[in-house]
Design an enzyme around this catalytic site. Structure first.
Site, short mmCIF file in Angstrom:
data_model
loop_
_atom_site.label_atom_id
_atom_site.label_comp_id
_atom_site.label_asym_id
_atom_site.label_seq_id
_atom_site.Cartn_x
_atom_site.Cartn_y
_atom_site.Cartn_z
N ASN A 17 0.84 -1.20 0.00
CA ASN A 17 0.00 0.00 0.00
C ASN A 17 0.87 1.25 0.00
OD1 ASN A 17 -0.51 1.99 2.46
ND2 ASN A 17 0.17 0.02 3.34
N PHE A 44 -1.97 8.04 4.14
CA PHE A 44 -2.78 8.58 5.25
C PHE A 44 -4.05 9.28 4.74
CE2 PHE A 44 1.16 9.30 8.23
CZ PHE A 44 1.27 7.93 8.40
N SER A 83 5.44 4.96 8.70
CA SER A 83 4.86 4.67 7.39
C SER A 83 5.83 5.12 6.31
CB SER A 83 3.52 5.40 7.22
OG SER A 83 3.09 5.31 5.87
N ASN A 118 4.93 5.97 3.36
CA ASN A 118 4.14 6.62 2.31
C ASN A 118 3.92 8.11 2.49
OD1 ASN A 118 3.75 4.08 1.03
ND2 ASN A 118 2.21 3.60 2.57
N THR A 119 4.55 8.70 3.50
CA THR A 119 4.52 10.15 3.69
C THR A 119 5.96 10.64 3.65
OG1 THR A 119 2.50 10.13 5.02
CG2 THR A 119 3.95 12.02 5.27
N LYS A 139 4.94 3.63 17.12
CA LYS A 139 5.00 2.51 16.18
C LYS A 139 6.21 2.65 15.29
CE LYS A 139 2.02 -0.14 13.07
NZ LYS A 139 0.63 -0.27 12.55
N ASN A 150 5.50 -1.70 11.79
CA ASN A 150 4.74 -1.20 10.66
C ASN A 150 5.09 -2.02 9.40
OD1 ASN A 150 3.20 0.60 8.97
ND2 ASN A 150 3.70 2.29 10.33
#
Length: 340
Positions: free
Chosen positions: A114, A118, A181, A183-184, A215, A244
């Site tokens: 993915n 967010f 994450s 993805n940011t 996390k 994560n």
């Protein structure tokens, strides 16, 4: 039955489309008259009762952040037998996330990739929904996972996290700082101890009495995992979630060309199992007994959950295997756990 439905229906749909279709179904399961019926079937055995973070969990097994980003399925997920539901990741500023497609199945690996980014309606909306859910389902343990808003520069991340904290901490049973994450842009850099300390201290102060966890990513080096775990204890956090998603693509059964075509994003599911377990053991060795450690990553079976508990986890979370195992997944795990 569910494997047939997955192969013939869900596997033919885009992953995000399939997820969007199940949301209203799970929501319905959480309302009267369905919720009491479903809960009667899925209620965890009393022997699974677990105490952590100053809270009582009906089962040590819960659903990880990412599945219910907007806190709209909490009651339905509770009805399905999860011992806790962690919503989010939510951000102070509502955002659409990354361009689609951004969620992909690796069926041969029982995994997902993915790069959602967010996508969520914002911390204020999440706080309102958690408040309503709390009125209707008082026994459910509801956590909130917070991240950095994309439009906020990394140097201003602390204030952004504090804004979310002030909104959701008063209505969540526990709060998780997501700095892991992939993805940011720039987010994972916040895991460096020198930048993480002031962030965690500020969020801790804003969270008040709400238990606070952080996390971390499985891609940290072992020494970095140890350093973050010790920092979390030193700052006075209540716990840590390991782990994560990963940016690694090692050892996949899915053809390399297909993986390359998917592109960037966090990998979750079965391929993460080994590293997530390694990180859990490093964290457990670095923190005192009273410090809560939550295991996530590559959890699919009751044996996986038991392995994490035996390795020192207080709680265990899953997400990706929900896609492959179906709505009775938590019930199946809880029943098997109660038999051993």
């Amino acid at each position: 039955m569910y494997p047939f439905i997955f192969r013939t229906v869900f596997a033919r749909l885009g992953a995000e489309t399939a997820h969007r279709l199940v949301v209203p179904v799970i929501r319905v399961l959480g309302v009267w008259p369905f919720a009491p019926i479903v809960r009667a079937i899925t209620r965890p055995d009393p022997r699974l009762r677990t105490e952590a973070l100053g809270l009582v969990f009906a089962s040590p097994f819960g659903v990880a952040a990412g599945f219910d980003k907007n806190a709209v399925m909490t009651e339905g997920l509770y009805a399905l037998g999860f011992g806790h539901v962690e919503v989010g990741t939510v951000t102070a500023v509502p955002q659409d996330g990354n361009p689609k497609p951004r969620l992909f199945r690796l069926i041969a690996d029982r995994a997902l990739v993915n790069r959602m980014g967010f996508n969520n309606a914002g911390a204020s909306a999440a706080a309102q929904r958690l408040t309503r859910a709390r009125r209707r389902t008082r026994r459910a343990v509801l956590g909130a996972n917070i991240g950095k808003s994309r439009i906020v520069d990394v140097e201003h991340a602390t204030a952004d996290y504090v804004t979310s904290t002030k909104l959701v901490a008063p209505v969540a049973d526990y709060l998780v700082v997501n700095v892991s994450s992939p993805n940011t842009p720039g987010l994972r850099g916040l895991q460096a101890v020198e930048t993480l300390r002031p962030l965690l201290e500020a969020v801790r102060d804003a969270a008040g009495t709400t238990p606070l966890l952080v996390k971390i990513a499985p891609d940290l080096r072992d020494d970095e995992v140890d350093a973050v775990a010790r920092l979390a204890v030193d700052v006075g956090l209540a716990g840590l979630i390991a782990t994560n998603t990963t940016i690694s693509r090692a050892g996949l059964a899915t053809p390399a060309a297909e993986v390359a075509a998917i592109g960037e994003g966090g990998l979750s599911g079965a391929p993460l199992k080994h590293r997530a377990l390694e990180v859990l053991r490093i964290v457990r060795a670095a923190v005192p007994d009273g410090f809560c450690v939550v295991a996530a990553g590559g959890v699919e079976t009751a044996a996986d959950v038991r392995e994490r508990l035996d390795a020192g986890a207080d709680l265990v979370q899953g997400y990706t295997a929900f896609i492959y195992c179906g709505p009775l997944w938590a019930r199946q795990i809880n029943r098997a756990l109660a038999q051993h």
